[in-house]
Scaffold this motif. Structure first.
Motif, mmCIF file in Angstrom:
data_model
loop_
_atom_site.group_PDB
_atom_site.id
_atom_site.type_symbol
_atom_site.label_atom_id
_atom_site.label_comp_id
_atom_site.label_asym_id
_atom_site.label_seq_id
_atom_site.Cartn_x
_atom_site.Cartn_y
_atom_site.Cartn_z
ATOM 1 N N PHE A 169 0.818 -1.208 0.000
ATOM 2 C CA PHE A 169 0.000 0.000 0.000
ATOM 3 C C PHE A 169 0.860 1.269 0.000
ATOM 4 O O PHE A 169 0.636 2.203 -0.783
ATOM 5 N N ILE A 223 2.463 1.892 -3.361
ATOM 6 C CA ILE A 223 1.506 2.377 -4.355
ATOM 7 C C ILE A 223 1.275 3.874 -4.173
ATOM 8 O O ILE A 223 1.327 4.656 -5.120
ATOM 9 N N ARG A 224 1.025 4.265 -2.923
ATOM 10 C CA ARG A 224 0.754 5.680 -2.662
ATOM 11 C C ARG A 224 1.960 6.550 -3.018
ATOM 12 O O ARG A 224 1.817 7.639 -3.590
ATOM 13 N N GLU A 278 2.097 6.797 -6.798
ATOM 14 C CA GLU A 278 1.038 7.666 -7.324
ATOM 15 C C GLU A 278 1.374 9.138 -7.109
ATOM 16 O O GLU A 278 1.164 9.973 -7.988
ATOM 17 N N ASP A 279 1.892 9.444 -5.923
ATOM 18 C CA ASP A 279 2.190 10.841 -5.610
ATOM 19 C C ASP A 279 3.422 11.341 -6.364
ATOM 20 O O ASP A 279 3.444 12.453 -6.857
ATOM 21 N N GLU A 332 -2.286 7.040 -11.598
ATOM 22 C CA GLU A 332 -3.243 6.214 -10.860
ATOM 23 C C GLU A 332 -2.853 4.752 -11.045
ATOM 24 O O GLU A 332 -2.526 4.329 -12.158
ATOM 25 N N TYR A 333 -2.916 4.017 -9.960
ATOM 26 C CA TYR A 333 -2.543 2.609 -9.997
ATOM 27 C C TYR A 333 -3.783 1.795 -9.626
ATOM 28 O O TYR A 333 -4.367 2.005 -8.566
ATOM 29 N N ILE A 334 -4.192 0.914 -10.496
ATOM 30 C CA ILE A 334 -5.418 0.140 -10.261
ATOM 31 C C ILE A 334 -5.119 -1.362 -10.322
ATOM 32 O O ILE A 334 -4.503 -1.836 -11.263
ATOM 33 N N SER A 335 -5.572 -2.073 -9.308
ATOM 34 C CA SER A 335 -5.492 -3.546 -9.308
ATOM 35 C C SER A 335 -6.914 -4.074 -9.121
ATOM 36 O O SER A 335 -7.355 -4.283 -7.995
ATOM 37 N N PRO A 336 -7.631 -4.298 -10.221
ATOM 38 C CA PRO A 336 -9.072 -4.594 -10.112
ATOM 39 C C PRO A 336 -9.387 -5.856 -9.307
ATOM 40 O O PRO A 336 -10.513 -6.018 -8.856
#
Lengths: 205, 205
Positions: B114, B117-118, B121-122, B127-131
């Motif tokens: 987590f 990822i943050r 992204e920053d 944007e990071y997406i893991s559906p």
């Protein structure tokens, strides 16, 4: 297959319903109440507008009582709200095969830990799905603004059908200053150009 | 909006592509190679069958070299594969706005934490997406069996376009006994009754 989704009427649970439907599930929305608020009516209204089946489930108020006790003891809502969420999910696991919630990657609460989810799935033979768990707040904002007409307001306005609203009501004056004010949302409908014109005066976000 | 999804041709990344499309994204599949295998061809074939755009990106083999060094040092692939994944994502973040992968709730690797990822992204404004992050293995099996015709085989058969395949090839004899054999999948097509009859002799799962 039927997917039973905890539904507050906010944008997170509305997007979750959308994804589950797209995955081919028969989506059944569930709003929990402990009998301290009629905010489930707002969730019911949103689910009717969006076109999903909706059930209100009244749960034992002992869950709310104990959750509120924890909130008071801690002086902060996080752990108590999480307690309520876990108890609710465990109750649902006795009756439903596929249980879903709208918790997000960035949420601190209410959200089950990985180990709690696995334990729940194995104990009751259920599937637990959180369609937004891999989605961050920017992506959520983009998708929900594209799909929905959304009303935004402060959590102190008590317009959402969530655990916190009932815990606030239950605690009354004792709960003052415990709950940080945060932004809440309510989905008013699908975003279509015609509809959008009509009710744009209602929309703050 | 364009969603750029890391794609191996397996069932996880194929389901991720399906969800992103349903969310309204223009889906672009990406298969990474370090030049040690032509397995990207299998991923390209699957993406053509499923009807998505597909790009092969050749990355600096230093990433594979360092990842393989870590695998050898540890005597186990987990940390080295994760290193490769993180470096790849960071490279992609320089060129793309929305980056997606097919990592699941139950995956141990490759998967970003987590905080990683943050931070990503920053740092890059992406944007990071893991559906599939909120989906367990039972749900995955149900959904992918409903949607896809799937071939299942052992990871030692090297049929998947993933980091592990190239690390195995790079390490050669030195990597023997390091990689636990696990089940891999390859999506052969959409599951339709007619198609299903035709190629069911190919399908083991």
């Amino acid at each position: 297959m039927e997917a039973n989704l905890l539904f507050s009427g906010g944008k997170d649970s509305s997007l979750s319903a959308f994804i589950l439907k797209k995955l081919g599930y028969g989506v059944k929305l569930i709003t929990i109440t402990f009998g301290y608020s009629e905010n489930w009516k707002l969730a019911k209204e949103t689910s009717e507008i969006l076109g999903y089946d909706h059930n209100v489930i009244k749960m034992d108020e002992k869950i709310l009582t104990e959750g509120s006790r924890i909130i008071l003891e801690e002086g902060y809502p996080l752990r108590g709200i999480k307690y309520i969420h876990r108890e609710v999910i465990e109750e649902l696991a006795k009756d439903y095969k596929v249980i879903c919630d709208g918790s997000r990657r960035d949420d601190r609460t209410p959200r089950l830990e990985f180990s709690e989810i696995r334990s729940l799935e194995d104990k009751y033979g259920v599937e637990y799905i959180s369609p937004l768990q891999g989605i961050g707040y920017r992506t959520l904002r983009y998708l929900t603004n594209k799909l929905f007409i959304i009303e935004t307001y402060n959590s102190s306005e008590k317009k959402t059908a969530d655990y916190e609203t009932e815990a606030r009501i239950f605690l009354g004056d004792k709960g003052k200053n415990i709950f940080p004010v945060h932004e809440q949302t309510r989905v008013l409908g699908w975003r279509g150009d015609a509809e959008w014109q009509e009710i744009s005066h209602l929309v703050k976000n």
